[in-house]
Write an enzyme that holds these catalytic residues in place. Structure first.
Site, short mmCIF file in Angstrom:
data_model
loop_
_atom_site.label_atom_id
_atom_site.label_comp_id
_atom_site.label_asym_id
_atom_site.label_seq_id
_atom_site.Cartn_x
_atom_site.Cartn_y
_atom_site.Cartn_z
N ASP A 158 0.82 -1.22 0.00
CA ASP A 158 0.00 0.00 0.00
C ASP A 158 0.85 1.27 0.00
OD1 ASP A 158 -2.38 -1.63 0.30
OD2 ASP A 158 -1.82 -1.84 2.41
N LYS B 50 2.57 2.06 -5.11
CA LYS B 50 3.31 1.54 -6.26
C LYS B 50 2.58 1.78 -7.57
CE LYS B 50 3.55 -2.57 -4.45
NZ LYS B 50 3.03 -2.21 -3.11
N GLY C 267 -3.85 -4.78 -4.59
CA GLY C 267 -4.62 -3.80 -5.34
C GLY C 267 -3.82 -2.55 -5.64
N HIS C 268 -3.91 -2.08 -6.88
CA HIS C 268 -3.26 -0.83 -7.27
C HIS C 268 -4.33 0.14 -7.75
CE1 HIS C 268 0.90 -2.85 -8.13
NE2 HIS C 268 0.63 -2.71 -6.86
N GLN D 73 2.38 -5.94 -3.25
CA GLN D 73 2.55 -5.99 -1.79
C GLN D 73 3.85 -5.28 -1.38
OE1 GLN D 73 2.10 -10.01 -2.65
NE2 GLN D 73 0.34 -10.28 -1.34
#
Length: 430
Positions: free
Chosen positions: A13, A16, A40-41, A224
């Site tokens: 988080d 990225k 998740g991005h 991650q």
């Protein structure tokens, strides 16, 4: 031409997605090298918000090749659903713009069922998984019973692979009180989805080697954060794959000599989702303020993130294990308005001082942070695009972080917008 690996250096988080998107404009190929759709991005491009889980962040950039490497575990049904969602936002995705490594292991429905059942029954120490089957899929990979993308192309092979997997899984399910897996239903699901997945299948290792020899720039995207690495993270509260930069080579099939620059993404404070040690965690008004200002809710789970002060000790450690060349410092604007900021410079444990986080879980849980205080700043850093736009105290904070983590700052991000970035060193420069 330079090839760049992007890794998170905290518990994920770190932002990225934005940095990869920002760098992808300079890259020709963007390759995802580990993890699953548990990561998740969130990308914000021209006011449009894209939420990606399985797809590499480069898909929102036209004219780029996006690659899902063999280090990833792939839920094919989720992937197709995500592709359709992104197409609905006007992004074209074809076999010319997306490739999946033929040796990529698949996440099947029974992986998620096992993941959720074990987490629900674990009364000793919950890991805090997303329940999406990532861990069980990696277990099958190393147990040599995975179904891989290439297996979808041959029905006889597919049946053998499914039968081998079910011998293991049905025994596990019996112990957990779950019904046996319906073999015919699994095969029917895989046969139905096979054509849609196989059109993207390719020998990714070969394609990347050829692209590199042709002088194209490759951007390797991790998911991650390094503190969730299966070997170097806060075990057992970790993910099921290697997250550090070395995985970029094994997770795509390109040699380590192809990596020219490792960019570590570092949030200007610290957050964590799920269980596990967190030495600088704040349960006070400052922690609440960080969470609210940083909108700290997981992209995948929606779970509220735990928040705390910047831990230079941990970031120095992850910069070492990933061989980080420079960091991208994100969310600096969240610290605007704090009277005083704290940075963890080490830990105290049983009367001794440590400049790293011990390996044993019980010792990690008992570490007390040693803080250094710095004055904050009242001016806004949001949207800054040059050093001249930053308050003097913000620059001092950044410089002190550089000293403590023993790694230079290459970029500073001051908002979710991709152009609100201060570039110090271009990772793609030769």
């Amino acid at each position: 031409m330079a090839n760049v690996v992007v890794v998170g250096t905290q518990w994920g988080d770190e932002g990225k997605g934005k940095i990869v998107d920002w760098l992808s404009e300079r890259a020709d190929v963007i390759a995802r090298f580990q993890g699953g759709h548990n990561a998740g991005h969130t990308l914000v491009v021209g006011g449009e918000v894209y939420k990606l889980h399985a797809l590499p962040s480069g898909v929102v950039r036209g004219g780029k090749l996006s690659v899902i490497g063999n280090g990833v575990v792939l839920d094919p049904w989720h992937l197709l659903k995500e592709i359709e969602g992104i197409r609905g936002q006007g992004v074209e995705i074809t076999p010319e713009t997306l490739m999946i490594a033929e040796n990529t292991p698949l996440i099947l429905p029974f992986h998620g069922e096992l993941d959720r059942a074990r987490e629900g029954l674990n009364s000793v120490a919950k890991i805090g998984t997303t329940g999406r089957g990532i861990g069980p899929a990696y277990e099958d990979k190393v147990g040599r019973r995975a179904i891989r993308v290439a297996d979808l192309a041959d029905d006889a092979t597919l049946e053998l692979r499914v039968d081998r997997a079910l011998v293991h899984h049905n025994a596990l399910r019996a112990g957990l009180g779950l019904e046996p897996i319906d073999r015919d239903a699994v095969l029917a699901q895989l046969r139905e989805i096979a054509p849609a997945i196989l059109e993207y299948a390719a020998p990714v290792w070969k394609v990347l080697t050829e692209r590199r020899r042709a002088g194209e720039r490759i951007l390797f995207e991790g998911a991650q954060g390094a503190l969730l690495d299966i070997d170097f993270g806060t075990y057992p509260f970790v993910t099921s794959s290697n997250v550090i930069a070395g995985q970029a080579a094994t997770g795509t099939g390109i040699g380590p000599g192809a990596i020219d620059f490792v960019l570590g993404i570092v949030k200007a404070y610290t957050t964590r989702v799920g269980e596990g040690p967190f030495p600088t965690e704040l349960d006070d008004d400052d922690g609440q303020r960080l969470g609210e200002r940083g909108h700290e809710f997981g992209t995948t789970t929606g779970r509220k993130r735990r928040c705390g002060w910047f831990d230079a000790c941990l970031v120095r450690q992850t910069c070492a294990t990933s061989g980080v060349s420079g960091i991208a410092l994100t969310k600096l604007d969240v610290l605007d308005g704090f009277e005083t900021l704290k940075i963890c410079t080490g830990y105290e444990l049983d009367g001794e001082r440590y400049d790293y986080l011990p390996t044993a879980a019980d010792r990690q849980a008992r570490c007390t942070p040693i803080y250094e205080e710095m004055p904050g700043w009242q001016e806004s850093t949001a949207g800054a695009r040059s050093w001249a736009d930053l308050p003097a105290q913000a620059i001092k904070y950044i410089r002190r972080i550089e000293e403590l983590i023993q790694c230079p700052v290459a970029m500073v991000s001051t908002s979710p917008e991709r152009d609100d970035t201060i570039l110090v060193t271009d990772p793609f420069s030769d």
